[in-house]
Design an enzyme around this catalytic site. Structure first.
Site, PDB file in Angstrom:
ATOM      1  N   THR A  69      -3.178  -7.481   1.344  1.00  0.00           N
ATOM      2  CA  THR A  69      -2.956  -6.033   1.307  1.00  0.00           C
ATOM      3  C   THR A  69      -3.744  -5.332   2.414  1.00  0.00           C
ATOM      4  O   THR A  69      -4.770  -5.856   2.875  1.00  0.00           O
ATOM      5  CB  THR A  69      -3.409  -5.489  -0.067  1.00  0.00           C
ATOM      6  OG1 THR A  69      -3.510  -4.073  -0.006  1.00  0.00           O
ATOM      7  CG2 THR A  69      -4.779  -6.035  -0.479  1.00  0.00           C
ATOM      8  N   ASP A  70      -3.295  -4.151   2.788  1.00  0.00           N
ATOM      9  CA  ASP A  70      -4.052  -3.362   3.779  1.00  0.00           C
ATOM     10  C   ASP A  70      -5.354  -2.821   3.179  1.00  0.00           C
ATOM     11  O   ASP A  70      -6.239  -2.376   3.907  1.00  0.00           O
ATOM     12  CB  ASP A  70      -3.206  -2.208   4.336  1.00  0.00           C
ATOM     13  CG  ASP A  70      -2.746  -1.207   3.286  1.00  0.00           C
ATOM     14  OD1 ASP A  70      -2.991  -1.439   2.074  1.00  0.00           O
ATOM     15  OD2 ASP A  70      -2.131  -0.185   3.657  1.00  0.00           O
ATOM     16  N   GLU A  71      -5.482  -2.890   1.833  1.00  0.00           N
ATOM     17  CA  GLU A  71      -6.659  -2.295   1.194  1.00  0.00           C
ATOM     18  C   GLU A  71      -7.946  -3.034   1.534  1.00  0.00           C
ATOM     19  O   GLU A  71      -9.040  -2.511   1.351  1.00  0.00           O
ATOM     20  CB  GLU A  71      -6.449  -2.210  -0.332  1.00  0.00           C
ATOM     21  CG  GLU A  71      -5.183  -1.448  -0.651  1.00  0.00           C
ATOM     22  CD  GLU A  71      -5.021  -1.019  -2.102  1.00  0.00           C
ATOM     23  OE1 GLU A  71      -6.027  -0.915  -2.817  1.00  0.00           O
ATOM     24  OE2 GLU A  71      -3.866  -0.782  -2.496  1.00  0.00           O
ATOM     25  N   TYR A  91     -10.500  -4.613  -6.766  1.00  0.00           N
ATOM     26  CA  TYR A  91      -9.225  -5.240  -6.367  1.00  0.00           C
ATOM     27  C   TYR A  91      -9.272  -5.654  -4.896  1.00  0.00           C
ATOM     28  O   TYR A  91      -9.041  -6.824  -4.553  1.00  0.00           O
ATOM     29  CB  TYR A  91      -8.054  -4.278  -6.604  1.00  0.00           C
ATOM     30  CG  TYR A  91      -6.772  -4.671  -5.879  1.00  0.00           C
ATOM     31  CD1 TYR A  91      -6.105  -5.854  -6.201  1.00  0.00           C
ATOM     32  CD2 TYR A  91      -6.242  -3.876  -4.856  1.00  0.00           C
ATOM     33  CE1 TYR A  91      -4.936  -6.227  -5.527  1.00  0.00           C
ATOM     34  CE2 TYR A  91      -5.076  -4.233  -4.182  1.00  0.00           C
ATOM     35  CZ  TYR A  91      -4.433  -5.413  -4.520  1.00  0.00           C
ATOM     36  OH  TYR A  91      -3.293  -5.787  -3.853  1.00  0.00           O
ATOM     37  N   LYS A 125      -9.220  -9.385  -3.096  1.00  0.00           N
ATOM     38  CA  LYS A 125      -8.198  -9.803  -2.125  1.00  0.00           C
ATOM     39  C   LYS A 125      -8.871 -10.186  -0.800  1.00  0.00           C
ATOM     40  O   LYS A 125      -8.493 -11.171  -0.160  1.00  0.00           O
ATOM     41  CB  LYS A 125      -7.171  -8.676  -1.889  1.00  0.00           C
ATOM     42  CG  LYS A 125      -6.248  -8.385  -3.062  1.00  0.00           C
ATOM     43  CD  LYS A 125      -5.330  -9.537  -3.450  1.00  0.00           C
ATOM     44  CE  LYS A 125      -4.250  -9.828  -2.430  1.00  0.00           C
ATOM     45  NZ  LYS A 125      -3.289 -10.854  -2.934  1.00  0.00           N
TER      46      LYS A 125
HETATM   47  P1  NAD Z   1       2.566  -7.576  -9.633  1.00  0.00           P
HETATM   48  O1  NAD Z   1       1.344  -7.194 -10.394  1.00  0.00           O
HETATM   49  O2  NAD Z   1       3.820  -6.813  -9.835  1.00  0.00           O
HETATM   50  O3  NAD Z   1       2.913  -9.111  -9.910  1.00  0.00           O
HETATM   51  C1  NAD Z   1       1.939 -10.105  -9.952  1.00  0.00           C
HETATM   52  C2  NAD Z   1       2.576 -11.356 -10.538  1.00  0.00           C
HETATM   53  O4  NAD Z   1       1.579 -12.379 -10.579  1.00  0.00           O
HETATM   54  C3  NAD Z   1       3.079 -11.189 -11.982  1.00  0.00           C
HETATM   55  O5  NAD Z   1       4.351 -11.769 -12.141  1.00  0.00           O
HETATM   56  C4  NAD Z   1       2.039 -11.903 -12.814  1.00  0.00           C
HETATM   57  O6  NAD Z   1       2.570 -12.454 -14.018  1.00  0.00           O
HETATM   58  C5  NAD Z   1       1.589 -12.989 -11.852  1.00  0.00           C
HETATM   59  N1  NAD Z   1       0.224 -13.453 -12.156  1.00  0.00           N
HETATM   60  C6  NAD Z   1      -0.884 -12.674 -12.362  1.00  0.00           C
HETATM   61  N2  NAD Z   1      -1.947 -13.457 -12.646  1.00  0.00           N
HETATM   62  C7  NAD Z   1      -1.507 -14.738 -12.601  1.00  0.00           C
HETATM   63  C8  NAD Z   1      -2.132 -15.993 -12.797  1.00  0.00           C
HETATM   64  N3  NAD Z   1      -3.434 -16.081 -13.105  1.00  0.00           N
HETATM   65  N4  NAD Z   1      -1.395 -17.110 -12.644  1.00  0.00           N
HETATM   66  C9  NAD Z   1      -0.071 -17.037 -12.338  1.00  0.00           C
HETATM   67  N5  NAD Z   1       0.575 -15.876 -12.156  1.00  0.00           N
HETATM   68  C10 NAD Z   1      -0.133 -14.737 -12.295  1.00  0.00           C
HETATM   69  O7  NAD Z   1       2.095  -7.556  -8.112  1.00  0.00           O
HETATM   70  P2  NAD Z   1       2.904  -7.124  -6.811  1.00  0.00           P
HETATM   71  O8  NAD Z   1       2.784  -5.671  -6.634  1.00  0.00           O
HETATM   72  O9  NAD Z   1       4.238  -7.752  -6.823  1.00  0.00           O
HETATM   73  O10 NAD Z   1       2.004  -7.812  -5.688  1.00  0.00           O
HETATM   74  C11 NAD Z   1       2.236  -9.159  -5.291  1.00  0.00           C
HETATM   75  C12 NAD Z   1       1.256  -9.531  -4.196  1.00  0.00           C
HETATM   76  O11 NAD Z   1       1.374  -8.643  -3.103  1.00  0.00           O
HETATM   77  C13 NAD Z   1      -0.212  -9.443  -4.643  1.00  0.00           C
HETATM   78  O12 NAD Z   1      -0.900 -10.522  -4.078  1.00  0.00           O
HETATM   79  C14 NAD Z   1      -0.694  -8.125  -4.068  1.00  0.00           C
HETATM   80  O13 NAD Z   1      -2.065  -8.156  -3.808  1.00  0.00           O
HETATM   81  C15 NAD Z   1       0.133  -8.048  -2.789  1.00  0.00           C
HETATM   82  N6  NAD Z   1       0.419  -6.686  -2.303  1.00  0.00           N
HETATM   83  C16 NAD Z   1       0.972  -5.751  -3.143  1.00  0.00           C
HETATM   84  C17 NAD Z   1       1.280  -4.485  -2.639  1.00  0.00           C
HETATM   85  C18 NAD Z   1       1.921  -3.434  -3.508  1.00  0.00           C
HETATM   86  O14 NAD Z   1       2.086  -2.294  -3.052  1.00  0.00           O
HETATM   87  N7  NAD Z   1       2.337  -3.735  -4.713  1.00  0.00           N
HETATM   88  C19 NAD Z   1       1.016  -4.184  -1.301  1.00  0.00           C
HETATM   89  C20 NAD Z   1       0.452  -5.176  -0.485  1.00  0.00           C
HETATM   90  C21 NAD Z   1       0.170  -6.427  -0.988  1.00  0.00           C
HETATM   91  P1  TYD Z   2      -1.299   3.140  -6.583  1.00  0.00           P
HETATM   92  O1  TYD Z   2       0.176   3.181  -6.754  1.00  0.00           O
HETATM   93  O2  TYD Z   2      -2.156   2.760  -7.745  1.00  0.00           O
HETATM   94  O3  TYD Z   2      -1.598   2.229  -5.323  1.00  0.00           O
HETATM   95  P2  TYD Z   2      -2.995   2.008  -4.503  1.00  0.00           P
HETATM   96  O4  TYD Z   2      -4.113   2.541  -5.291  1.00  0.00           O
HETATM   97  O5  TYD Z   2      -3.030   0.529  -4.432  1.00  0.00           O
HETATM   98  O6  TYD Z   2      -2.798   2.691  -3.204  1.00  0.00           O
HETATM   99  O7  TYD Z   2      -1.780   4.588  -6.135  1.00  0.00           O
HETATM  100  C1  TYD Z   2      -1.237   5.219  -4.972  1.00  0.00           C
HETATM  101  C2  TYD Z   2      -1.984   6.522  -4.781  1.00  0.00           C
HETATM  102  O8  TYD Z   2      -1.667   7.402  -5.883  1.00  0.00           O
HETATM  103  C3  TYD Z   2      -3.493   6.368  -4.804  1.00  0.00           C
HETATM  104  O9  TYD Z   2      -4.064   7.271  -3.862  1.00  0.00           O
HETATM  105  C4  TYD Z   2      -3.894   6.757  -6.207  1.00  0.00           C
HETATM  106  C5  TYD Z   2      -2.842   7.794  -6.590  1.00  0.00           C
HETATM  107  N1  TYD Z   2      -2.508   7.840  -8.029  1.00  0.00           N
HETATM  108  C6  TYD Z   2      -2.551   9.053  -8.722  1.00  0.00           C
HETATM  109  O10 TYD Z   2      -2.869  10.122  -8.146  1.00  0.00           O
HETATM  110  N2  TYD Z   2      -2.250   9.057 -10.050  1.00  0.00           N
HETATM  111  C7  TYD Z   2      -1.919   7.922 -10.732  1.00  0.00           C
HETATM  112  O11 TYD Z   2      -1.670   7.988 -11.964  1.00  0.00           O
HETATM  113  C8  TYD Z   2      -1.852   6.684 -10.001  1.00  0.00           C
HETATM  114  C9  TYD Z   2      -1.482   5.401 -10.690  1.00  0.00           C
HETATM  115  C10 TYD Z   2      -2.147   6.693  -8.651  1.00  0.00           C
END
Ligand code: NAD
Ligand code: TYD
Length: 347
Positions: A130-132, A155, A159
């Site tokens: 992630t970019d975070e 988090y 990562k």
């Molecule tokens: P998500 O939370 O929707 O899905 C995570 C999946 O991992 C789920 O299906 C869960 O059951 C599985 N999981 C969790 N713990 C596990 C374990 N111990 N063993 C096996 N499976 C397990 O997450 P997402 O949003 O789809 O993100 C997927 C990946 O992309 C992550 O690595 C996250 O850090 C990265 N990512 C997400 C975003 C975003 O905006 N959502 C952005 C950049 C990177």
């Molecule tokens: P989120 O979707 O949790 O992603 P991330 O924290 O990984 O960027 O949140 C996106 C932005 O929205 C973040 O600045 C936090 C804000 N946010 C709210 O203001 N209210 C909420 O209930 C949530 C879940 C997020």
């Protein structure tokens, strides 16, 4: 080729699994997922009967099981998405994030290393990050692949740690890896704890929209299918031992995004413009809240020719339409434990 995709029942993972199953009928795609609250096999109904798809229910923190699966199936490549992914949950339970994101990643790295250590030729370990991990930006500037890691939430710290381990296994054991760091994703099948699906769900149920702090936080948003396409490209063409940033060239202040979402939801629900905006409530800020994320995605653009295929306007429309026509999906994932989470987080 046997490809292990971890976290394939989650939001981004399910889009990656679908893309690979459909695009590569000659590859065997194994979806390994523990099915935590965020994992949902409903997300993959349309591919579950494909002959090149298999589901393996397993927890990546379970070293013995993971080693056994690698020995049995001899995966040529791993695309690792399984993670605890929500910042707010990491603030209340950091250890769960260390277990899955750090120890779980190490278990996969060890299993992959032990299987192919003698010959990594043609093998690949692709770690999705992630970019975070880069921490926060001020009002200007962009994260590049050389920006120093500076994570601020449990988090992002977990990562960042997993990214370092992947890189270290490359340096120390010659494990062939690639890492991508992507900005905020949105789209169909996202669990309604993240901003966009949470607010869509709350607008549908006429619940308040809890904006943290003053709402002047900025994120870069990318449509999930475009992330999956980028993952496919990096998997095939990304250089070994490299990192690529992926972003939407699409920065929004939270409050502006929420107002845009309200406007589009009002139009879809046949409500007077301004109706949903009345649900906006400014609530206590998230601790350690990163001010701004913005990605410089020029490396993947120039080297691999990737750019987003849909505009934010199009992507948001597809997303809203999907949630409005999949109310059963929403109802299922927001029953039970979700209610407890919601009470705890927002009461
Ligand atoms: P998500 O939370 O929707 O899905 C995570 C999946 O991992 C789920 O299906 C869960 O059951 C599985 N999981 C969790 N713990 C596990 C374990 N111990 N063993 C096996 N499976 C397990 O997450 P997402 O949003 O789809 O993100 C997927 C990946 O992309 C992550 O690595 C996250 O850090 C990265 N990512 C997400 C975003 C975003 O905006 N959502 C952005 C950049 C990177
Ligand atoms: P989120 O979707 O949790 O992603 P991330 O924290 O990984 O960027 O949140 C996106 C932005 O929205 C973040 O600045 C936090 C804000 N946010 C709210 O203001 N209210 C909420 O209930 C949530 C879940 C997020």
């Amino acid at each position: 080729m046997k490809i292990l995709i971890t976290g394939g029942a989650g939001f981004i993972g399910s889009h990656v699994v679908r893309l690979f199953v459909k695009k590569y009928p000659n590859y065997q795609i194994y979806n390994l997922d523990a099915l935590t609250y965020a994992g949902n096999l409903e997300n993959l109904k349309d591919v579950e009967d494909e002959p090149n798809y298999s589901f393996l229910k397993a927890d990546i923190t379970d070293e013995e099981t993971i080693n056994g699966l690698f020995k049995t199936y001899k995966f040529d490549a791993v695309i690792h998405l399984a993670a605890e992914s929500h910042v707010d949950r990491s603030i209340t339970d950091p250890l769960a994030f260390v277990k899955t994101n750090v120890i779980g990643t190490l278990n996969l790295l060890n299993a992959f290393k032990n299987l192919w250590n003698e010959n990594f030729k043609g093998k690949r370990f692709y770690h999705i990050s992630t970019d975070e991990v880069y921490g926060t930006l001020g009002e200007t500037g962009l994260f590049t692949e050389t920006t120093s890691y500076d994570p601020n939430s449990p988090y992002s710290a977990s990562k960042a740690s997993s990214d370092h381990f992947v890189r270290a296994y490359g340096e120390t054991y010659g494990l062939p890896y690639v890492i991508t760091n992507c900005s905020n994703n949105y789209g169909q099948n996202q669990f309604p704890e993240k901003l966009i699906p949470l607010f869509i769900n709350n607008i549908i149920s006429k619940k308040s929209l809890p904006v943290y702090g003053d709402g002047n936080y900025t994120r870069d948003w990318l449509y999930v299918v475009d992330h999956a396409l980028a993952i496919d490209l990096v998997f095939r063409k990304g250089k070994n031992a490299e990192t690529y940033n992926i972003g939407g060239f699409n920065e929004w202040k939270n409050i502006d995004l929420v107002k845009e979402l309200c406007k589009q939801m009002d139009a879809k629900l046949g409500q007077l413009e301004g109706t949903s905006e009345q649900l906006i409530t400014f609530v206590k800020d998230r601790p350690g809240h990163d001010l701004r994320y913005a990605i410089d995605a020029s490396k993947i653009n120039k080297e691999l020719g990737w750019s987003p295929s849909v505009t934010f306007e199009e992507g948001l429309k597809i997303t809203i339409d999907w949630y409005l026509s999949n109310t059963e999906w929403l109802k299922n994932v927001t029953s039970g434990a979700y209610q407890n989470y919601y009470e705890k987080q927002y009461s």
